[in-house]
Design an enzyme around this catalytic site. Structure first.
Site, PDB file in Angstrom:
ATOM      1  N   ASP A 141       6.644  34.274   5.888  1.00 41.74           N
ATOM      2  CA  ASP A 141       7.608  35.236   5.344  1.00 41.74           C
ATOM      3  C   ASP A 141       8.496  35.715   6.488  1.00 41.74           C
ATOM      4  O   ASP A 141       8.034  36.427   7.380  1.00 41.74           O
ATOM      5  CB  ASP A 141       6.894  36.415   4.684  1.00 41.74           C
ATOM      6  CG  ASP A 141       7.824  37.278   3.838  1.00 41.74           C
ATOM      7  OD1 ASP A 141       9.051  37.252   4.088  1.00 41.74           O
ATOM      8  OD2 ASP A 141       7.326  37.980   2.934  1.00 41.74           O
ATOM      9  N   ARG A 143      11.454  37.398   6.026  1.00 48.90           N
ATOM     10  CA  ARG A 143      12.435  38.352   5.531  1.00 48.90           C
ATOM     11  C   ARG A 143      12.450  39.640   6.359  1.00 48.90           C
ATOM     12  O   ARG A 143      11.420  40.070   6.861  1.00 48.90           O
ATOM     13  CB  ARG A 143      12.142  38.690   4.068  1.00 48.90           C
ATOM     14  CG  ARG A 143      12.410  37.549   3.115  1.00 48.90           C
ATOM     15  CD  ARG A 143      11.970  37.874   1.705  1.00 48.90           C
ATOM     16  NE  ARG A 143      10.518  37.997   1.605  1.00 48.90           N
ATOM     17  CZ  ARG A 143       9.877  38.263   0.469  1.00 48.90           C
ATOM     18  NH1 ARG A 143      10.570  38.443  -0.649  1.00 48.90           N
ATOM     19  NH2 ARG A 143       8.551  38.339   0.447  1.00 48.90           N
TER      20      ARG A 143
END
Length: 222
Positions: A141, A143
Site C-alpha cells: 500500500d 497511498r
C-alpha cells in the site's frame, strides 16, 4: 536567489500545498454537487472534491475515495470500489451535506494502473492481492493521504465522520491533522468475483468487514 559560498543559489524548495484551481456546479444522478478542483504541487496530480450542501466544519460526512478506473468506470466486480463510490455519493446526498474527495494517484493502492493489472493477472493465477504486489517488488500500500488532509483544510473541515472500513486510512488522516470523530462503515455485499479479495483485505490489511462472516457460504473463484 540567495548567495551561498560566493555562488548565487536558486531556492528550489518544492511546494507541498494543494492549490484550489476551480469550482463549478456539478449536477449528478445523486444530487447537486460542487466540483472543487485542486493541483497537488507535491505530486503533480490533479484532484477533485465533490461537495454537497453546507458542510460546516465539524463531523462532516466524508469519503476519501482512491481512484480505481476498473471499478469506478468499468464496473469491475474484482473489487468493491465502484459500489463504494456510488454508496458514498448517495450517503452524502441523503445526509444533505458532505464531501467525497476523489484521490487520483491512488490506483491499485498507489502502484498505478498497469502495475495493478499485472497484480490482477497474478491473482488470477492464485496469489492474493498482498502476495501479488510483493511478487512484483511493489509496496502493498503506497497511498498517502496528505493531500486529502490539505484539501479538507482548504474546505474548512476540521473533523470528519469518515466513510471507510480501513483503520489505516483513519490513522493516516489523523496524523495529518484532521480529527476523525466517527468511522462510518461502507459495507458492500460480496460476490463470487471479489470474496477472496475482500477476505484478504480483512485478514491481511486489517479492514473491518464483519459482514463477510455471513458470506461464508459464498464460493471462492478458482
Amino acid at each position: 536567489m540567495t548567495e551561498h559560498g560566493g555562488v548565487l543559489a536558486r531556492n528550489t524548495a518544492r511546494r507541498t500545498d494543494a492549490e484550489r484551481v476551480v469550482q463549478v456546479p456539478l449536477p449528478t444522478v445523486y444530487g447537486a454537487f460542487r466540483a472543487v478542483g485542486y493541483l497537488d504541487h507535491e505530486r503533480g496530480d490533479e484532484q477533485v472534491a465533490l461537495v454537497h450542501g453546507d458542510i460546516g466544519t465539524e463531523g462532516v460526512l466524508t469519503r476519501l475515495h482512491s481512484e480505481c478506473l476498473t471499478g469506478d468506470a468499468f464496473g469491475s466486480l474484482h473489487c468493491e470500489c465502484g459500489d463504494q463510490l456510488d454508496s458514498a455519493l448517495r450517503a452524502v446526498a441523503a445526509e444533505g451535506a458532505g464531501v467525497v474527495v476523489y484521490l487520483r494517484g491512488h490506483e491499485g493502492r498507489g502502484i498505478g494502473l498497469l502495475a495493478k493489472l499485472r497484480a490482477m493477472a497474478l491473482q488470477a493465477e492464485g496469489l492474493d492481492t498482498v502476495e501479488a504486489n510483493v511478487a512484483l517488488g511493489l509496496p502493498v500500500d503506497a497511498r498517502d493521504y496528505g493531500v486529502a488532509a490539505r484539501i479538507l483544510g482548504d474546505l474548512g473541515v476540521r473533523s470528519v465522520r469518515l466513510m471507510s472500513n480501513n483503520p489505516r486510512k483513519r490513522e493516516a488522516l489523523e496524523q495529518h491533522g484532521v480529527r476523525v470523530a466517527e468511522q462510518v462503515p461502507l459495507l458492500i455485499a460480496p460476490c463470487e468475483s471479489n470474496i477472496t479479495y475482500l477476505r484478504t483485505k480483512r485478514e491481511r490489511l486489517d479492514h473491518d468487514l464483519p459482514h463477510l462472516d455471513a458470506a461464508a457460504a459464498v464460493p471462492v473463484s478458482p
